[in-house]
Enzyme design. Structure first.
Site, mmCIF file in Angstrom:
data_model
loop_
_atom_site.group_PDB
_atom_site.id
_atom_site.type_symbol
_atom_site.label_atom_id
_atom_site.label_comp_id
_atom_site.label_asym_id
_atom_site.label_seq_id
_atom_site.Cartn_x
_atom_site.Cartn_y
_atom_site.Cartn_z
ATOM 1 N N MET A 1 0.834 -1.200 0.000
ATOM 2 C CA MET A 1 0.000 0.000 0.000
ATOM 3 C C MET A 1 0.871 1.253 0.000
ATOM 4 O O MET A 1 2.056 1.209 0.348
ATOM 5 C CB MET A 1 -0.922 0.007 1.216
ATOM 6 C CG MET A 1 -2.046 -1.013 1.135
ATOM 7 S SD MET A 1 -3.205 -0.815 2.507
ATOM 8 C CE MET A 1 -4.392 -2.072 2.079
ATOM 9 N N CYS A 2 0.288 2.368 -0.372
ATOM 10 C CA CYS A 2 0.998 3.630 -0.480
ATOM 11 C C CYS A 2 1.392 4.150 0.906
ATOM 12 O O CYS A 2 0.909 3.674 1.938
ATOM 13 C CB CYS A 2 0.117 4.668 -1.171
ATOM 14 S SG CYS A 2 -0.631 4.092 -2.705
ATOM 15 N N ARG A 3 2.257 5.138 0.901
ATOM 16 C CA ARG A 3 2.613 5.886 2.107
ATOM 17 C C ARG A 3 2.392 7.362 1.811
ATOM 18 O O ARG A 3 2.606 7.827 0.689
ATOM 19 C CB ARG A 3 4.075 5.676 2.481
ATOM 20 C CG ARG A 3 4.496 4.235 2.763
ATOM 21 C CD ARG A 3 4.012 3.724 4.122
ATOM 22 N NE ARG A 3 2.640 3.254 4.064
ATOM 23 C CZ ARG A 3 1.945 2.838 5.129
ATOM 24 N NH1 ARG A 3 2.484 2.858 6.335
ATOM 25 N NH2 ARG A 3 0.711 2.406 4.995
ATOM 26 N N ASN A 112 -4.612 6.117 0.639
ATOM 27 C CA ASN A 112 -3.854 4.879 0.750
ATOM 28 C C ASN A 112 -4.851 3.773 1.060
ATOM 29 O O ASN A 112 -5.669 3.912 1.969
ATOM 30 C CB ASN A 112 -2.813 4.967 1.873
ATOM 31 C CG ASN A 112 -2.248 3.602 2.238
ATOM 32 O OD1 ASN A 112 -1.936 2.800 1.350
ATOM 33 N ND2 ASN A 112 -2.146 3.318 3.522
#
Length: 270
Positions: A1-3, A112
């Site tokens: 997943m994104c940050r 996110n």
């Protein structure tokens, strides 16, 4: 997943959040510790507010750690409110249009997480975007769709309610045509005055979210994971909608009420 990381307060150089800390956003792009994936190499983006109402945007498809332009820009630009994001794709293409943050008018938005089985109901999700906002649909992500649906639900007048309604609509589609986990997300968005953040999931695995006030900077950082070890970062509990306004923090329950698609409120064209 994104940050991702966001900041609001007295103006600081963007590098104070994006590059300089020991576990900065750039460091997290190749070494995240509280995400499903440690590597976030599918692009990055910045949205920052200065003298104009609309935010400046800088987005690219390179890994954040490998772009010298990003380091140069963050070392020169100061802002009182900005969003920064490193992307790990959940299926859509690596392109500038799919990089966060997204912006429409004064609003900037980043996300996110995932909406389960999005590919199987993407057309239905697109139909939730009002006609007057559809020209702003540049990419293919569930994140941008969620943002535009929330704008159509009245984000400017009712930030919490609009995002609850938009999330409920996406969750309903995931439950009827998609797959579990139906929604996992953290979101940050702003109109250039207040910063809002959400942590929510339909299961017990909501992505992590923290915030911290800095007396030295006279500002607050809101982040996917702490930027420095040993500092006092306050976790935001799941199911929360946060409003950050100056030194004030308001945390309210975030409770999307899943409804059928036909029940989604449609706002008139501007």
């Amino acid at each position: 997943m994104c940050r991702w990381a966001a900041y609001t307060g007295e103006p600081i150089f963007l590098e104070e959040i994006v590059c300089r800390p020991g576990h900065s956003l750039i460091h997290q792009s190749h070494g995240a510790t509280e995400a499903k994936s440690a590597i976030n190499a599918d692009g990055f983006g910045l949205a920052w507010y200065g003298e104009r109402e609309e935010p400046g945007l800088f987005r690219d498809i390179l890994p954040a750690w490998s772009d010298p332009n990003l380091r140069s820009l963050t070392a020169q630009v100061k802002s009182h409110l900005f969003l920064a994001h490193v992307r790990a794709s959940t299926g859509t293409a690596t392109s500038r249009n799919n990089c966060h943050p997204f912006a429409v008018g004064a609003w900037a938005f980043m996300h996110n997480g995932q909406i389960g089985g999005y590919d199987s109901f993407r057309r239905d999700a697109e139909m939730l975007i009002p006609d007057h906002l559809y020209p702003h649909r540049k990419g293919a992500t569930d994140s941008e769709a969620l943002f535009l649906v929330a704008l159509g639900e009245g984000l400017a007048e009712d930030p919490k309610g609009a995002l609850e309604r938009a999330t409920a609509a996406m969750e309903a589609l995931s439950r009827s045509k998609g797959a579990a986990p139906h929604v996992r997300m953290t979101v940050a968005f702003t109109d250039g005055r207040r910063l809002y953040a959400v942590r929510y999931a339909t299961d017990d695995a909501a992505p992590t979210l923290y915030h911290r006030w800095s007396e030295t900077r006279a500002g607050r950082a809101v982040v996917s994971e702490p930027l420095d070890a040993g500092q006092c970062w306050e976790p935001i509990p799941p199911g929360s909608f946060c409003t950050f306004d100056g030194t004030g923090v308001r945390v309210e329950p975030f409770v999307p009420r899943c409804r059928s698609r036909g029940a989604v409120r449609r706002r008139p064209a501007a």
